[in-house]
Design a protein around this motif. Structure first.
Motif, PDB file in Angstrom:
ATOM      1  N   PHE A 280      44.511 -16.778  10.573  1.00 42.59           N
ATOM      2  CA  PHE A 280      44.249 -16.696   9.135  1.00 42.59           C
ATOM      3  C   PHE A 280      42.824 -17.083   8.732  1.00 42.59           C
ATOM      4  N   PRO A 281      42.265 -18.194   9.232  1.00 42.65           N
ATOM      5  CA  PRO A 281      40.905 -18.539   8.788  1.00 42.65           C
ATOM      6  C   PRO A 281      39.833 -17.552   9.240  1.00 42.65           C
ATOM      7  N   SER A 282      40.117 -16.744  10.269  1.00 46.96           N
ATOM      8  CA  SER A 282      39.104 -15.830  10.800  1.00 46.96           C
ATOM      9  C   SER A 282      39.447 -14.362  10.536  1.00 46.96           C
ATOM     10  N   ALA A 283      40.488 -14.099   9.764  1.00 44.62           N
ATOM     11  CA  ALA A 283      40.930 -12.720   9.512  1.00 44.62           C
ATOM     12  C   ALA A 283      40.128 -12.125   8.361  1.00 44.62           C
ATOM     13  N   ILE A 284      39.245 -11.185   8.670  1.00 45.30           N
ATOM     14  CA  ILE A 284      38.438 -10.563   7.623  1.00 45.30           C
ATOM     15  C   ILE A 284      39.309  -9.751   6.675  1.00 45.30           C
ATOM     16  N   GLU A 285      40.508  -9.374   7.144  1.00 47.63           N
ATOM     17  CA  GLU A 285      41.433  -8.643   6.274  1.00 47.63           C
ATOM     18  C   GLU A 285      41.763  -9.440   5.015  1.00 47.63           C
ATOM     19  N   LEU A 286      41.778 -10.772   5.127  1.00 47.13           N
ATOM     20  CA  LEU A 286      42.146 -11.620   3.991  1.00 47.13           C
ATOM     21  C   LEU A 286      40.953 -11.963   3.107  1.00 47.13           C
ATOM     22  N   ARG A 287      39.753 -11.690   3.566  1.00 46.84           N
ATOM     23  CA  ARG A 287      38.548 -12.084   2.826  1.00 46.84           C
ATOM     24  C   ARG A 287      38.500 -11.391   1.469  1.00 46.84           C
ATOM     25  N   GLY A 288      38.429 -12.198   0.423  1.00 45.81           N
ATOM     26  CA  GLY A 288      38.348 -11.655  -0.933  1.00 45.81           C
ATOM     27  C   GLY A 288      39.655 -11.136  -1.483  1.00 45.81           C
ATOM     28  N   GLN A 289      40.747 -11.252  -0.726  1.00 47.49           N
ATOM     29  CA  GLN A 289      42.047 -10.775  -1.192  1.00 47.49           C
ATOM     30  C   GLN A 289      42.721 -11.863  -2.025  1.00 47.49           C
ATOM     31  N   SER A 290      43.120 -11.510  -3.234  1.00 42.94           N
ATOM     32  CA  SER A 290      43.738 -12.478  -4.137  1.00 42.94           C
ATOM     33  C   SER A 290      45.256 -12.324  -4.135  1.00 42.94           C
ATOM     34  N   PHE A 291      45.920 -13.436  -4.460  1.00 42.15           N
ATOM     35  CA  PHE A 291      47.378 -13.419  -4.602  1.00 42.15           C
ATOM     36  C   PHE A 291      47.775 -14.601  -5.474  1.00 42.15           C
ATOM     37  N   LEU A 292      48.519 -14.291  -6.552  1.00 41.41           N
ATOM     38  CA  LEU A 292      48.902 -15.301  -7.536  1.00 41.41           C
ATOM     39  C   LEU A 292      47.633 -16.011  -8.010  1.00 41.41           C
ATOM     40  N   TRP A 293      47.580 -17.341  -7.867  1.00 43.35           N
ATOM     41  CA  TRP A 293      46.407 -18.085  -8.337  1.00 43.35           C
ATOM     42  C   TRP A 293      45.277 -18.126  -7.299  1.00 43.35           C
ATOM     43  N   ALA A 294      45.559 -17.768  -6.056  1.00 39.37           N
ATOM     44  CA  ALA A 294      44.544 -17.816  -4.997  1.00 39.37           C
ATOM     45  C   ALA A 294      43.616 -16.605  -5.135  1.00 39.37           C
ATOM     46  N   LYS A 295      42.330 -16.870  -5.326  1.00 40.34           N
ATOM     47  CA  LYS A 295      41.374 -15.778  -5.475  1.00 40.34           C
ATOM     48  C   LYS A 295      40.918 -15.214  -4.137  1.00 40.34           C
ATOM     49  N   ASP A 296      41.062 -16.009  -3.067  1.00 40.55           N
ATOM     50  CA  ASP A 296      40.625 -15.584  -1.742  1.00 40.55           C
ATOM     51  C   ASP A 296      41.552 -16.230  -0.715  1.00 40.55           C
ATOM     52  N   LEU A 297      42.390 -15.428  -0.071  1.00 39.96           N
ATOM     53  CA  LEU A 297      43.369 -15.972   0.869  1.00 39.96           C
ATOM     54  C   LEU A 297      42.727 -16.489   2.153  1.00 39.96           C
ATOM     55  N   SER A 298      41.442 -16.195   2.347  1.00 35.25           N
ATOM     56  CA  SER A 298      40.746 -16.719   3.531  1.00 35.25           C
ATOM     57  C   SER A 298      40.057 -18.046   3.242  1.00 35.25           C
ATOM     58  N   ALA A 299      40.164 -18.529   2.007  1.00 38.61           N
ATOM     59  CA  ALA A 299      39.514 -19.778   1.599  1.00 38.61           C
ATOM     60  C   ALA A 299      40.544 -20.679   0.922  1.00 38.61           C
ATOM     61  N   PRO A 300      40.235 -21.965   0.745  1.00 40.14           N
ATOM     62  CA  PRO A 300      41.166 -22.869   0.052  1.00 40.14           C
ATOM     63  C   PRO A 300      41.378 -22.424  -1.394  1.00 40.14           C
ATOM     64  N   ASP A 301      42.595 -22.592  -1.914  1.00 40.50           N
ATOM     65  CA  ASP A 301      42.927 -22.248  -3.302  1.00 40.50           C
ATOM     66  C   ASP A 301      42.862 -23.515  -4.158  1.00 40.50           C
TER      67      ASP A 301
END
Length: 447
Positions: A280-301
């Protein structure tokens, strides 16, 4: 993959007289990486220099500490990469480099920069050398793209190893399960929060037979607990510990219960959980992807942030609270309480109770600064496990389990090889203890 490759061809015209005494040609490459992601510490963790020896499937990396920020390799190197969390710059030499002298310097966290890199290397030269065919890769750390980058003769360069998927079985889980599932579900244009949910459900479905078997075994252990306690009262002395253990194992065997079966789902899940921790921390697929309140699933919410540092834990915890991580911790404490209540003798170990509840709090400290997608996955996994627990409670009737155990006890049962070896080991240990006690008594008699 060709979209991110830049050919770097060097050709010599009328240079032989000027280079008559040359046996090598030196190459110097430097680069500076800038902060592109949230959180200096998290991005810096994945930012370093890497290289590959010819013919090797694995790669080598420099560490992050001051002691590991430079390295001189005297043998041939196939390529050298200046990598970041989600992007890399790679200098590729299909005919290999004559070693590599690499170094980096880490910038201050408050600056916009991250690291500055330097590479000094060389290639062999003879008067007959017409030129060199090098290449640069400037692109994302995406597994499917990096896997397709090959040498002109088709040799694999293993640039995909730049993505830290984990070693051994953890890397296999990511390469052959997690990444294919992500790539498959992405074709349906699903939100990545939904993709992670489907992934969590899929994992739980795959291991559900073992989870069910584990719960049945736990129910059996609860049913025979009074008999186990009776054996403890029957053999209270320390000298009878071996006999008590033998009788207890025989009881487990007759009942068809195993004190170790509860570990099976956990043992099967551990490679998956650790694989997710790497992915998860290294998956570029998640970079910039938002879900619910999380603006970036590759970073802390982060939902609350501050500027002061918390003593002792600030470097790990960060200066914020991540909501998915907080929810994961709360649900983990609830699951711990449910799990302890279902374990035979769980309430009779008050000394271990506080340590059991301490683990979820430690997870909060450790995961708070990691990718929110990772905490979200663990949260889903715990919620599904709690749901399975309540479903199994409704399905598994302890009276029926007791009746089935009585029926199993009446049937002649062949000892397993493990039980036979265990009993033999116990007999040998008993004999040794008796011999030791006999020698001690003889020594006392002589005195």
């Amino acid at each position: 993959a060709r979209d991110y490759l830049v050919d770097f061809d060097v050709r010599f015209e009328n240079m032989a007289p000027r280079m008559a005494n040359q046996s090598t040609i030196g190459i110097a490459w430097s680069n500076t990486s800038y902060q592109n992601e949230k959180g200096f510490k998290n991005e810096n963790m994945y930012t370093t220099a890497a290289y590959r020896f010819p013919g090797e499937a694995s790669i080598e990396e420099l560490g992050m500490s001051d002691e590991d920020k430079s390295k001189k390799v005297a043998t041939a190197v196939n390529w050298v990469a200046f990598k970041q969390q989600f992007f890399s710059s790679v200098f590729i030499a299909p005919d290999n480099l004559l070693g590599a002298d690499m170094a980096f310097d880490t910038a201050a966290p408050e600056s916009e920069m991250l690291k500055s890199y330097a590479l000094a290397t060389a290639v062999p030269y003879t008067p007959q050398t017409a030129g060199y065919d090098f290449a640069f890769y400037f692109g994302p750390n995406k597994y499917a793209i990096l896997k397709k980058v090959t040498a002109p003769d088709g040799e694999e360069l293993h640039l995909e190893r730049l993505i830290p998927l984990g070693w051994g079985i953890f890397g296999w889980v990511n390469r052959w399960f997690v990444i294919p599932v992500f790539d498959l579900l992405r074709q349906f244009n699903l939100n990545f929060g939904i993709i992670i949910l489907i992934l969590a459900i899929l994992v739980k479905v795959i291991i559900s037979p073992l989870t069910y078997k584990s719960y049945v075994s736990t129910a059996k252990m609860r049913v025979i607990k009074p008999e186990v306690d009776a054996l403890a009262q029957k053999f209270p002395r320390q000298e009878d510990a071996m006999k008590r253990q033998q009788e207890t194992m025989a009881l487990y065997s007759r009942a068809g219960a195993s004190p170790f079966s509860g570990c099976l789902p956990l043992l099967l899940q551990m490679p998956i959980l650790i694989a997710m921790f790497n992915f998860f921390p290294s998956a570029i697929e998640l970079r910039g992807q938002s879900f619910l309140w999380a603006k970036d699933l590759s970073a802390p919410d982060a939902i609350v942030s501050w500027t002061t540092n918390i003593p002792f834990i600030s470097s790990t915890f960060g200066n914020h609270i991540s909501l998915f991580c907080l929810l994961m911790t709360v649900v983990n404490i609830i699951y711990t309480k449910i799990n302890m209540a279902s374990q035979p003798g769980g309430a009779s170990m008050p000394g271990m109770k506080w340590m059991t509840y301490l683990m979820p709090v430690m997870f909060l400290v450790f995961f708070n600064n990691y990718a929110s997608g990772l905490s979200y996955y663990y949260l889903l996994s715990l919620l599904i496990t709690i749901g399975q627990t309540y479903i199994f409670r409704q399905v598994i009737n302890e009276e029926r389990v007791r009746a089935q155990m009585r029926e199993n006890a009446r049937k002649p049962k062949k000892k397993s090889g493990f039980m036979a070896r265990l009993e033999e080991a116990q007999r040998q240990q008993q004999a040794m203890m008796r011999e030791q006690q006999k020698r001690n008594n003889n020594g006392k008699g002589r005195r």
